[in-house]
Scaffold this motif. Structure first.
Motif, PDB file in Angstrom:
ATOM      1  N   ARG A 570       0.809  -1.228   0.000  1.00 19.61           N
ATOM      2  CA  ARG A 570       0.000   0.000   0.000  1.00 19.61           C
ATOM      3  C   ARG A 570       0.838   1.272   0.000  1.00 19.61           C
ATOM      4  O   ARG A 570       0.526   2.230  -0.692  1.00 19.61           O
ATOM      5  N   TYR A 571       1.904   1.257   0.823  1.00 15.48           N
ATOM      6  CA  TYR A 571       2.666   2.498   0.998  1.00 15.48           C
ATOM      7  C   TYR A 571       4.147   2.260   0.771  1.00 15.48           C
ATOM      8  O   TYR A 571       4.763   1.431   1.451  1.00 15.48           O
ATOM      9  N   THR A 572       4.669   2.971  -0.190  1.00 17.32           N
ATOM     10  CA  THR A 572       6.107   2.937  -0.407  1.00 17.32           C
ATOM     11  C   THR A 572       6.755   3.884   0.602  1.00 17.32           C
ATOM     12  O   THR A 572       6.080   4.729   1.212  1.00 17.32           O
ATOM     13  N   PRO A 573       8.061   3.783   0.796  1.00 11.41           N
ATOM     14  CA  PRO A 573       8.746   4.732   1.676  1.00 11.41           C
ATOM     15  C   PRO A 573       8.522   6.181   1.243  1.00 11.41           C
ATOM     16  O   PRO A 573       8.433   7.077   2.088  1.00 11.41           O
ATOM     17  N   GLU A 574       8.396   6.395  -0.058  1.00 12.86           N
ATOM     18  CA  GLU A 574       8.155   7.751  -0.557  1.00 12.86           C
ATOM     19  C   GLU A 574       6.777   8.254  -0.143  1.00 12.86           C
ATOM     20  O   GLU A 574       6.598   9.456   0.166  1.00 12.86           O
ATOM     21  N   ASP A 575       5.762   7.327  -0.123  1.00 18.24           N
ATOM     22  CA  ASP A 575       4.422   7.719   0.319  1.00 18.24           C
ATOM     23  C   ASP A 575       4.439   8.145   1.785  1.00 18.24           C
ATOM     24  O   ASP A 575       3.828   9.152   2.171  1.00 18.24           O
ATOM     25  N   VAL A 576       5.136   7.333   2.599  1.00 22.72           N
ATOM     26  CA  VAL A 576       5.224   7.647   4.025  1.00 22.72           C
ATOM     27  C   VAL A 576       5.955   8.973   4.233  1.00 22.72           C
ATOM     28  O   VAL A 576       5.537   9.828   5.032  1.00 22.72           O
ATOM     29  N   ALA A 577       7.043   9.168   3.483  1.00 21.46           N
ATOM     30  CA  ALA A 577       7.826  10.402   3.614  1.00 21.46           C
ATOM     31  C   ALA A 577       7.005  11.628   3.222  1.00 21.46           C
ATOM     32  O   ALA A 577       7.077  12.681   3.874  1.00 21.46           O
ATOM     33  N   LYS A 578       6.204  11.486   2.182  1.00 21.13           N
ATOM     34  CA  LYS A 578       5.379  12.611   1.729  1.00 21.13           C
ATOM     35  C   LYS A 578       4.373  13.008   2.801  1.00 21.13           C
ATOM     36  O   LYS A 578       4.169  14.206   3.068  1.00 21.13           O
ATOM     37  N   TYR A 579       3.750  12.011   3.411  1.00 19.78           N
ATOM     38  CA  TYR A 579       2.761  12.325   4.445  1.00 19.78           C
ATOM     39  C   TYR A 579       3.424  13.002   5.639  1.00 19.78           C
ATOM     40  O   TYR A 579       2.946  14.018   6.147  1.00 19.78           O
ATOM     41  N   LEU A 580       4.551  12.450   6.066  1.00 19.10           N
ATOM     42  CA  LEU A 580       5.210  12.995   7.255  1.00 19.10           C
ATOM     43  C   LEU A 580       5.728  14.411   7.029  1.00 19.10           C
ATOM     44  O   LEU A 580       5.754  15.229   7.946  1.00 19.10           O
ATOM     45  N   SER A 581       6.137  14.706   5.793  1.00 17.41           N
ATOM     46  CA  SER A 581       6.746  16.006   5.536  1.00 17.41           C
ATOM     47  C   SER A 581       5.740  17.097   5.190  1.00 17.41           C
ATOM     48  O   SER A 581       6.049  18.288   5.309  1.00 17.41           O
ATOM     49  N   SER A 582       4.535  16.719   4.779  1.00 17.08           N
ATOM     50  CA  SER A 582       3.603  17.748   4.322  1.00 17.08           C
ATOM     51  C   SER A 582       2.238  17.734   4.999  1.00 17.08           C
ATOM     52  O   SER A 582       1.582  18.776   5.074  1.00 17.08           O
ATOM     53  N   GLU A 583       1.797  16.573   5.467  1.00 16.50           N
ATOM     54  CA  GLU A 583       0.442  16.489   6.000  1.00 16.50           C
ATOM     55  C   GLU A 583       0.376  16.369   7.518  1.00 16.50           C
ATOM     56  O   GLU A 583      -0.603  16.791   8.140  1.00 16.50           O
ATOM     57  N   LEU A 584       1.421  15.800   8.111  1.00 20.51           N
ATOM     58  CA  LEU A 584       1.406  15.584   9.556  1.00 20.51           C
ATOM     59  C   LEU A 584       1.329  16.905  10.316  1.00 20.51           C
ATOM     60  O   LEU A 584       2.017  17.863   9.981  1.00 20.51           O
ATOM     61  N   PHE A 585       0.461  16.948  11.321  1.00 17.17           N
ATOM     62  CA  PHE A 585       0.237  18.125  12.183  1.00 17.17           C
ATOM     63  C   PHE A 585      -0.418  19.310  11.448  1.00 17.17           C
ATOM     64  O   PHE A 585      -0.352  20.439  11.917  1.00 17.17           O
ATOM     65  N   SER A 586      -1.051  19.012  10.331  1.00 18.53           N
ATOM     66  CA  SER A 586      -1.767  20.078   9.622  1.00 18.53           C
ATOM     67  C   SER A 586      -3.172  20.266  10.180  1.00 18.53           C
ATOM     68  O   SER A 586      -3.818  21.278   9.922  1.00 18.53           O
ATOM     69  N   GLY A 587      -3.659  19.250  10.944  1.00 19.75           N
ATOM     70  CA  GLY A 587      -4.991  19.349  11.535  1.00 19.75           C
ATOM     71  C   GLY A 587      -6.104  19.222  10.520  1.00 19.75           C
ATOM     72  O   GLY A 587      -7.240  19.613  10.795  1.00 19.75           O
ATOM     73  N   LYS A 588      -5.811  18.642   9.361  1.00 22.45           N
ATOM     74  CA  LYS A 588      -6.805  18.553   8.286  1.00 22.45           C
ATOM     75  C   LYS A 588      -7.578  17.243   8.273  1.00 22.45           C
ATOM     76  O   LYS A 588      -8.365  16.996   7.379  1.00 22.45           O
ATOM     77  N   GLY A 589      -7.349  16.409   9.236  1.00 12.06           N
ATOM     78  CA  GLY A 589      -8.053  15.133   9.254  1.00 12.06           C
ATOM     79  C   GLY A 589      -7.250  14.062   8.527  1.00 12.06           C
ATOM     80  O   GLY A 589      -6.130  14.277   8.074  1.00 12.06           O
ATOM     81  N   VAL A 590      -7.848  12.847   8.370  1.00 13.24           N
ATOM     82  CA  VAL A 590      -7.159  11.704   7.767  1.00 13.24           C
ATOM     83  C   VAL A 590      -6.959  11.952   6.278  1.00 13.24           C
ATOM     84  O   VAL A 590      -7.912  12.198   5.542  1.00 13.24           O
ATOM     85  N   LEU A 591      -5.694  11.893   5.820  1.00 12.62           N
ATOM     86  CA  LEU A 591      -5.399  12.191   4.428  1.00 12.62           C
ATOM     87  C   LEU A 591      -4.766  11.029   3.687  1.00 12.62           C
ATOM     88  O   LEU A 591      -4.559  11.112   2.487  1.00 12.62           O
ATOM     89  N   VAL A 592      -4.416   9.955   4.402  1.00 12.36           N
ATOM     90  CA  VAL A 592      -3.867   8.796   3.698  1.00 12.36           C
ATOM     91  C   VAL A 592      -4.974   8.180   2.863  1.00 12.36           C
ATOM     92  O   VAL A 592      -6.135   8.132   3.268  1.00 12.36           O
ATOM     93  N   GLU A 593      -4.653   7.697   1.687  1.00 10.97           N
ATOM     94  CA  GLU A 593      -5.667   7.298   0.714  1.00 10.97           C
ATOM     95  C   GLU A 593      -6.504   6.125   1.180  1.00 10.97           C
ATOM     96  O   GLU A 593      -7.713   6.096   0.989  1.00 10.97           O
ATOM     97  N   GLU A 594      -5.874   5.104   1.759  1.00 10.88           N
ATOM     98  CA  GLU A 594      -6.611   3.911   2.140  1.00 10.88           C
ATOM     99  C   GLU A 594      -6.797   3.886   3.645  1.00 10.88           C
ATOM    100  O   GLU A 594      -5.987   3.375   4.375  1.00 10.88           O
ATOM    101  N   LYS A 595      -7.880   4.491   4.074  1.00 13.45           N
ATOM    102  CA  LYS A 595      -8.133   4.583   5.501  1.00 13.45           C
ATOM    103  C   LYS A 595      -9.402   3.850   5.898  1.00 13.45           C
ATOM    104  O   LYS A 595      -9.772   3.817   7.058  1.00 13.45           O
ATOM    105  N   SER A 596     -10.119   3.272   4.920  1.00 14.70           N
ATOM    106  CA  SER A 596     -11.418   2.678   5.197  1.00 14.70           C
ATOM    107  C   SER A 596     -11.348   1.170   5.377  1.00 14.70           C
ATOM    108  O   SER A 596     -12.272   0.458   5.029  1.00 14.70           O
ATOM    109  N   CYS A 597     -10.221   0.716   5.899  1.00  8.87           N
ATOM    110  CA  CYS A 597     -10.047  -0.727   6.099  1.00  8.87           C
ATOM    111  C   CYS A 597     -10.962  -1.220   7.215  1.00  8.87           C
ATOM    112  O   CYS A 597     -11.021  -0.634   8.288  1.00  8.87           O
TER     113      CYS A 597
END
Length: 624
Positions: A570-597
């Motif tokens: 589901r998540y490559t290291p680049e996907d994880v890095a992108k989330y941590l560097s741009s979305e984390l602590f933004s307060g915008k809610g869940v932004l990872v694509e596959e969250k409805s497991c």
């Protein structure tokens, strides 16, 4: 007899009775010279008593002809000398009676001229443009400056008339005219500046907005009054009566200015008593400004009102300072009390900065700007040193600090910040998730330390205190990272011996745990940009290397094991890095694509909660 200016000049004239046998004049007494002097004086005095008299217009001697005015003054002086000689040499002379009548006429004219000159040099305050309430008092101040701008020529004329009248024995009449006129100017100036007599009971009933407006107006009124009105009045009085006795100058200035000065400087006392009984921390700054105003003007007050007869004005200024000091101390205590009593149960979304933290630091930062004034206030009001209340580990004020008074202020501010930090510590307990407690503490302490570093608090708390608390911010941030994100890193074992199925299962667990962690942390915020970058970088440094190594070692085998079911990582290291560097602590809610497991593991979260429970005992004010 009354003039049209409204002043009563002279009582009924009493002439000396003739004796049947007058004494024989002394041989060296020259009556012809006396006669000549009286005749000359009579010419100018009677001229301005008959020719320049009208029921519709006042003809001013000093305005119509400066030469005639000088001649009139000199004639009166010569007349006085002749009268002195006659009283000594020939007290029953007909010339003495004539001279006395002429002197009374001359004094009446000079008193009118004195009043006229004062009146013509009075600047006019326009009541339509200057109101006593809500006015621009600086405009009134400019008008008062005009009031005191008496021309040099007019000053000479006033001075010459005063000297002439006083020398002739009419000091009382001259002073009375001067006092009455000048007092009206001072009283009107005070009124135009928005100062009025207000009883303590009326002040207590005033709405806060009205009281605040009057307090601000009063501050400007004092500055204007001391620099122009009272100072100018003292200067004018000294110059007009320069050649007269000190007691006369003192009497004139006292009767003109004392009442207005007491009214002006008595206002803070009423306001201070009102606010001391009903303290409101927001009002402390106006009280401090009033305290500063009196303090800065105290040298002028002591200089202007230096006479013993106006010592009450100096005493009133000091009394007002004391009352303001007491009220300010009450407001400081109330500020601490409000923090302690804050019972708000509102949980700040995402572990952000609490409104109480923001408002309290705004208050303390602004309060620190008055530290120089608070030195006197806090030292006077301290019954015991606050040093005994502070843990040395929190604020270690060196005993070698040479400025004891400065130390008292520093300790008081350190104590107020500690009260706030302890309350922040209590607010953190409202978060059920322990990682969120640490994030909340990190955010709020970061705000406290940042404001302390960027404001006047820096000079009170010191660089060492600030750096130590930034270090604690880092400790809280690391505790948050350990509880929220380290369990995710533990799902990437370093073992090389793993079957494709085991690798596939482990990558699925990582993906599910990553989604779960992102979901639980999706509303988290870090408002401070510096702290935000530091925390994102720190989490990435802990998570990305271990996940990248595991991904590179096992992803191909795992994908081979899942080819039959169309499975993919589901998540490559680049996907994880992108989330941590741009979305984390933004307060915008869940932004990872596959969250409805549907199946959601709580392995990592359970681990975090178990770790947090073991540390719960440390969650107290002692964390600061």
């Amino acid at each position: 007899m009354r003039t049209k200016t409204g002043f009563s000049f002279f009582s009924k004239i009493t002439y000396p009775k003739k004796k049947p046998s007058p004494p024989i004049p002394k041989k060296d007494f020259d009556s012809s010279e006396i006669d000549h002097t009286i005749d000359n004086a009579a010419e100018i005095i009677e001229k301005w008593n008959t020719e320049y008299v009208s029921t519709t217009k006042f003809y001013s001697l000093f305005c119509e002809s400066k030469r005639e005015a000088k001649k009139f003054i000199n004639g009166v002086k010569d007349l006085q000398k002749s009268m002195d000689t006659l009283i000594k040499e020939d007290p029953n002379s007909e010339n003495l009676l004539r001279a006395q009548k002429l002197m009374q006429i001359a004094m009446k004219r000079l008193q009118s001229e004195f009043y006229q000159i004062l009146s013509m040099n009075r600047a006019r305050l326009d009541p339509e443009t200057v109101s006593t309430f809500g006015e621009d008092v600086r405009l009134a101040g400019d008008s008062i400056v005009e009031v005191e701008e008496v021309s040099k020529n007019s000053m000479k004329e006033l001075k010459s008339i005063a000297e002439c009248m006083i020398a002739a024995g009419y000091a009382k009449e001259c002073a009375s005219t001067y006092k009455c006129f000048r007092k009206s100017i001072v009283d009107e100036g005070i009124h135009r500046l928005g100062v009025e007599k207000v009883s303590s009971s009326k002040v207590k009933k005033m709405p806060s907005e009205v009281a605040e407006m009057k307090m601000r107006s009063w501050i400007d009124a004092v500055n204007v009054s001391m620099k122009t009105l009272f100072n100018g009045e003292k200067t004018l009085c000294d110059e007009v009566f320069e050649g007269c006795s000190v007691s006369l100058r003192e009497s004139c200035f006292r009767d003109i200015s004392k009442e207005g000065a007491l009214l002006l400087l008595g206002f803070p006392e009423s306001v201070a008593v009102r606010d001391k009984k009903n303290p409101n921390p927001k009002k402390i700054f106006t009280l401090l400004d009033m305290y500063v105003t009196i303090t800065e003007n105290l040298p002028a007050i002591e200089s202007i009102f230096s006479f013993q007869s106006v010592s009450a004005v100096r005493s009133q200024a000091l009394n007002s300072l004391n009352r303001l000091s007491e009220s300010i101390l009450s407001h400081l205590v109330e500020f601490e009390s409000e923090i302690r009593k804050d019972s708000s149960k509102t949980v700040v979304p995402g572990g952000g900065v609490h409104p109480m933290t923001t408002s309290s630091m705004d208050h303390l930062s602004r309060l620190a700007e008055y530290s120089g004034i608070l030195v006197n206030i806090i030292v006077k009001g301290s019954s015991s040193s606050a040093k005994t209340l502070l843990p040395k580990s929190y604020f270690n004020l060196s005993e070698s600090d040479g400025c004891h008074h400065g130390s008292e202020v520093r300790v008081r501010f350190a104590w107020m910040v500690l009260v706030l930090l302890c309350k922040i510590d209590g607010k953190a307990e409202m978060y059920k998730d322990f990682s969120m407690q640490y994030l909340f503490l990190a955010n709020n302490l970061q705000h406290v330390a940042s404001r302390a570093r960027s404001t006047s608090l820096k000079h009170l708390l010191g660089d060492e205190w600030i750096e130590r608390h930034f270090e604690k911010v880092g400790q809280f941030a690391r505790s948050y990272e350990r509880l929220a994100w380290e369990p995710l890193a533990s799902m990437c074992p370093k073992t090389e011996e793993m079957s494709p199925e085991e690798a596939k299962t482990q990558l699925e667990k990582f993906s599910e745990c990553f989604e779960s962690t992102c979901e639980s942390q999706s509303m988290c915020v870090v408002p401070d940009q510096t702290l935000l970058e530091e925390m994102r970088s720190s989490i990435a440094e802990k998570l990305l290397p271990v996940y990248r190594d595991f991904y590179n070692a096992h992803s191909n085998a795992a994908m081979l094991a899942g080819m039959g079911g169309g499975w993919n990582v589901r998540y490559t290291p680049e996907d994880v890095a992108k989330y941590l560097s741009s979305e984390l602590f933004s307060g915008k809610g869940v932004l990872v694509e596959e969250k409805s497991c549907v199946f959601r593991t709580s392995f990592g979260l359970v681990t975090a909660r178990n770790a947090s429970r073991r540390k719960k005992r440390s969650l107290s004010c002692r964390r600061f």
